[in-house]
Design a protein around this motif. Sequence first.
Motif, mmCIF file in Angstrom:
data_model
loop_
_atom_site.group_PDB
_atom_site.id
_atom_site.type_symbol
_atom_site.label_atom_id
_atom_site.label_comp_id
_atom_site.label_asym_id
_atom_site.label_seq_id
_atom_site.Cartn_x
_atom_site.Cartn_y
_atom_site.Cartn_z
ATOM 1 N N ALA A 21 -0.413 28.601 8.000
ATOM 2 C CA ALA A 21 -0.974 28.585 6.543
ATOM 3 C C ALA A 21 -0.113 27.527 5.619
ATOM 4 O O ALA A 21 -0.556 27.293 4.585
ATOM 5 C CB ALA A 21 -1.117 29.758 6.091
ATOM 6 N N HIS A 22 1.230 27.467 6.010
ATOM 7 C CA HIS A 22 2.017 26.689 5.134
ATOM 8 C C HIS A 22 2.312 25.029 5.824
ATOM 9 O O HIS A 22 3.460 24.626 5.379
ATOM 10 C CB HIS A 22 3.177 27.341 5.212
ATOM 11 N N SER B 191 -2.788 32.578 12.418
ATOM 12 C CA SER B 191 -2.916 32.669 10.963
ATOM 13 C C SER B 191 -4.385 32.858 10.597
ATOM 14 O O SER B 191 -4.477 32.678 9.109
ATOM 15 C CB SER B 191 -2.354 31.454 10.331
ATOM 16 N N ILE C 132 -4.207 29.504 2.672
ATOM 17 C CA ILE C 132 -3.639 28.322 2.651
ATOM 18 C C ILE C 132 -2.663 28.109 1.587
ATOM 19 O O ILE C 132 -2.795 28.595 0.356
ATOM 20 C CB ILE C 132 -4.216 27.043 2.685
ATOM 21 N N LYS C 133 -1.245 27.978 1.676
ATOM 22 C CA LYS C 133 -0.221 27.658 0.538
ATOM 23 C C LYS C 133 0.731 26.714 1.135
ATOM 24 O O LYS C 133 1.621 27.282 2.034
ATOM 25 C CB LYS C 133 0.394 28.994 0.183
ATOM 26 N N VAL C 134 0.956 25.702 0.825
ATOM 27 C CA VAL C 134 1.816 24.637 1.069
ATOM 28 C C VAL C 134 2.875 24.524 -0.006
ATOM 29 O O VAL C 134 2.427 24.422 -1.263
ATOM 30 C CB VAL C 134 1.306 23.378 1.635
ATOM 31 N N HIS D 48 -12.683 20.399 2.918
ATOM 32 C CA HIS D 48 -11.728 21.015 3.025
ATOM 33 C C HIS D 48 -11.187 21.044 4.713
ATOM 34 O O HIS D 48 -12.429 21.005 5.350
ATOM 35 C CB HIS D 48 -11.411 22.467 2.676
ATOM 36 N N THR E 112 -10.006 23.586 6.497
ATOM 37 C CA THR E 112 -9.543 24.884 6.913
ATOM 38 C C THR E 112 -10.090 25.355 8.143
ATOM 39 O O THR E 112 -9.555 26.303 8.645
ATOM 40 C CB THR E 112 -10.232 25.978 5.880
ATOM 41 N N ALA F 283 -4.527 20.180 2.128
ATOM 42 C CA ALA F 283 -4.059 21.500 2.403
ATOM 43 C C ALA F 283 -3.865 22.265 0.821
ATOM 44 O O ALA F 283 -4.248 23.390 0.285
ATOM 45 C CB ALA F 283 -2.765 21.636 3.116
ATOM 46 N N GLU G 297 -5.852 25.252 -1.379
ATOM 47 C CA GLU G 297 -4.732 26.269 -1.613
ATOM 48 C C GLU G 297 -5.665 27.700 -2.099
ATOM 49 O O GLU G 297 -6.516 27.637 -2.887
ATOM 50 C CB GLU G 297 -4.018 26.093 -2.654
ATOM 51 N N ILE H 206 -7.609 30.117 6.444
ATOM 52 C CA ILE H 206 -7.738 29.541 7.473
ATOM 53 C C ILE H 206 -8.866 29.914 8.399
ATOM 54 O O ILE H 206 -8.911 31.278 8.773
ATOM 55 C CB ILE H 206 -6.250 29.317 8.538
#
Length: 262
Positions: free
Chosen positions: A93-94, A143, A148-150, A199, A201, A247, A251, A255
């Motif tokens: 997710a990162h 995941s 999602i968190k980048v 997206h 995802t 990504a 956010e 996923i």
Amino acid sequence: MRLAWLAVALVLAACSQDTPAEEPRSTLDADEVVSGYQFLQADTQALQDDDFANPGFLWVDQGEALFSNAPPQSKACSACHGEEGSELIGVAAHYPAMDEKTGSLVNLEGRINLCRTRHQGLAPLDYESEQLLSLTAYVAHLSHGDPIKVDISGGVSDWYERGEDYFFTKRGQYNLACNQCHNDNWGKQLRGDTISQGHGTAFPGYRLEWQTFGSLQRRLRDCDAGVRAEPLAYGSDDYLAVELYLAKRAEGLPIEVPGVRR
């Protein structure tokens, strides 16, 4: 097919031809960000939701076997990352993320290949190879459901800006940019389909048009080819930057790997 694409190009170009270049770039409001899953027909949604019918699980299962079994004269991925990938839950997710040793951005495929070369003494795998698709699918599926968190701080911000520029740059014979479909016209009908927000995802995922599994970069190459632009090489810096931008843009969405798309 060519005439159909030309009609698409003319329609989208007409939607944006009066937009001055100096106007702010269009964005998605946080409360309107939705997965491409929402734009699928009900039977395609059902296919993705069914762990037994979803064809993407063939690659997830192959990836699990590759992850757990040691290659000749090497060690298994699980030797470092835990049985059943316990140490990698939530990690995908990162990504994309910066590799500290090289100072370069890597996506999940790139991280897997770095693990192979640095820790297993193995050669990197080719993009779209069955092994890399399978390993990426398995690691990403660990995941599944995680938001999602980048990180785009520090040096990563330059990559983010590069990806954003690519997203908003018109290209190809049709002179279209990604935002003209996925920011300005999402939710509208196009050739019997509904335009999504674009997206990533669900990727790597199974695409009905391909009748097989593929990476997000394969999808990006398809988009470039669709506007009659020359697709970039797999693993190119521009596509890595676009993956990061997408990504961040998605956010908070979960996923979905292995996803199913049209």
